[in-house]
Design a protein around this motif. Structure first.
Motif, PDB file in Angstrom:
ATOM      1  N   SER A 121      -0.062 -39.847  39.038  1.00 39.56           N
ATOM      2  CA  SER A 121      -1.400 -39.272  39.142  1.00 39.56           C
ATOM      3  C   SER A 121      -2.215 -39.572  37.890  1.00 39.56           C
ATOM      4  CB  SER A 121      -1.314 -37.759  39.356  1.00 39.56           C
ATOM      5  OG  SER A 121      -2.584 -37.160  39.225  1.00 39.56           O
ATOM      6  N   PRO A 127      -5.324 -47.843  50.532  1.00 38.98           N
ATOM      7  CA  PRO A 127      -5.991 -46.833  49.695  1.00 38.98           C
ATOM      8  C   PRO A 127      -7.502 -47.050  49.639  1.00 38.98           C
ATOM      9  CG  PRO A 127      -4.128 -47.852  48.546  1.00 38.98           C
ATOM     10  CD  PRO A 127      -4.350 -48.643  49.775  1.00 38.98           C
ATOM     11  N   ASP A 128      -8.242 -45.949  49.645  1.00 41.98           N
ATOM     12  CA  ASP A 128      -9.683 -46.050  49.470  1.00 41.98           C
ATOM     13  C   ASP A 128     -10.028 -45.856  47.990  1.00 41.98           C
ATOM     14  OD1 ASP A 128      -9.574 -43.303  48.949  1.00 41.98           O
ATOM     15  OD2 ASP A 128     -10.177 -42.747  50.991  1.00 41.98           O
ATOM     16  N   LYS A 176     -11.426 -43.432  46.336  1.00 40.40           N
ATOM     17  CA  LYS A 176     -11.064 -42.130  45.768  1.00 40.40           C
ATOM     18  C   LYS A 176      -9.573 -42.063  45.473  1.00 40.40           C
ATOM     19  CE  LYS A 176     -11.333 -37.155  46.692  1.00 40.40           C
ATOM     20  NZ  LYS A 176     -11.776 -36.107  47.674  1.00 40.40           N
ATOM     21  N   GLU A 177      -8.763 -42.571  46.380  1.00 39.10           N
ATOM     22  CA  GLU A 177      -7.313 -42.550  46.179  1.00 39.10           C
ATOM     23  C   GLU A 177      -6.906 -43.466  45.026  1.00 39.10           C
ATOM     24  OE1 GLU A 177      -5.956 -41.654  50.797  1.00 39.10           O
ATOM     25  OE2 GLU A 177      -6.415 -43.699  50.154  1.00 39.10           O
ATOM     26  N   THR A 203      -4.986 -42.558  41.124  1.00 38.71           N
ATOM     27  CA  THR A 203      -3.663 -43.146  40.926  1.00 38.71           C
ATOM     28  C   THR A 203      -3.662 -44.051  39.703  1.00 38.71           C
ATOM     29  OG1 THR A 203      -3.312 -43.129  43.321  1.00 38.71           O
ATOM     30  CG2 THR A 203      -1.833 -44.491  42.006  1.00 38.71           C
TER      31      THR A 203
END
Length: 210
Positions: free
Chosen positions: A64, A140-141, A143-144, A148
């Motif tokens: 994260s 993944p977009d 935001k994702e 990360t």
């Protein structure tokens, strides 16, 4: 290619169990699914289980972006992967052991910032868990991706240790015939895929899982 022989990667005990070929390191890493990432946080050791992926001599890790310990561009760390192949039952409890294969990687993991490299790293991690999953599921977009962080760890400083075979009992214990001795094999197998409760009935099991 042979593995490195630094002070950290050279075995101190049971050196006959060491592997010297980098192909054996790759094999241990490729068969595993979970690694343990060790580092120092606030002056104390921390070890966390996490997913990973390997491409050549690079190990990719992710986490994260909100994790404080991943805030820097570099992370001095140690990564381990272990396979338990059997419990070795000896005639004397002090000779009980395990048959195993383990890899230990030392180094400084560096944050991957290039967008294409990050995409490749995430794909490598997902495909390591289940080949074919990356092309099957949604990617993944923005935001994702922002949530990360990805690190790359070079595999140049690493060691592999393994044990196989029967117990190593003392001759006196073998002659005394005190107890049963041998190996109880241990293996990890995948079961039958279980669909999510909210999965529509028409959605068939994809080929990469079947």
């Amino acid at each position: 290619m042979t593995l490195s022989t630094t002070a950290r990667s050279t075995l101190g005990r049971n050196r006959d169990r060491a592997a010297t070929d980098s192909a054996e390191l790759h094999a241990v890493l490729d068969e595993g699914r979970v690694c343990h990432l060790g580092f120092v946080r606030d002056g104390a050791p921390v070890v966390l289980p996490t997913a990973y992926g390997r491409d050549g001599d690079t190990l990719y890790l992710h986490g994260s972006s909100g994790a404080r310990y991943l805030a820097g561009d570099e992370l001095p760390c140690c990564v381990t992967v272990t396979h338990l192949d059997g419990i070795v039952h000896a005639r004397a409890v002090m000779h009980f052991s395990m048959n195993y294969r383990s890899a230990v990687v030392h180094g400084v993991a560096r944050k991957v910032t290039d967008p294409h490299a990050r995409w490749h790293a995430l794909r490598t991690i997902v495909e390591h868990l289940t080949p074919g999953a990356w092309e099957h599921a949604r990617h993944p977009d923005a935001k994702e991706l922002a949530a990360t962080v990805v690190f790359a760890l070079d595999l140049t400083e690493a060691s592999v240790k393994r044990r196989s075979g029967p117990p190593s009992d003392d001759d006196a214990d073998v002659s005394a015939d005190l107890a049963w001795a041998g190996v109880v094999p241990v293996s990890t197998v995948t079961g039958i895929p279980e669909p999510a409760p909210d999965l529509p009935g028409h959605r068939a099991l994809p080929p990469h899982l079947g």
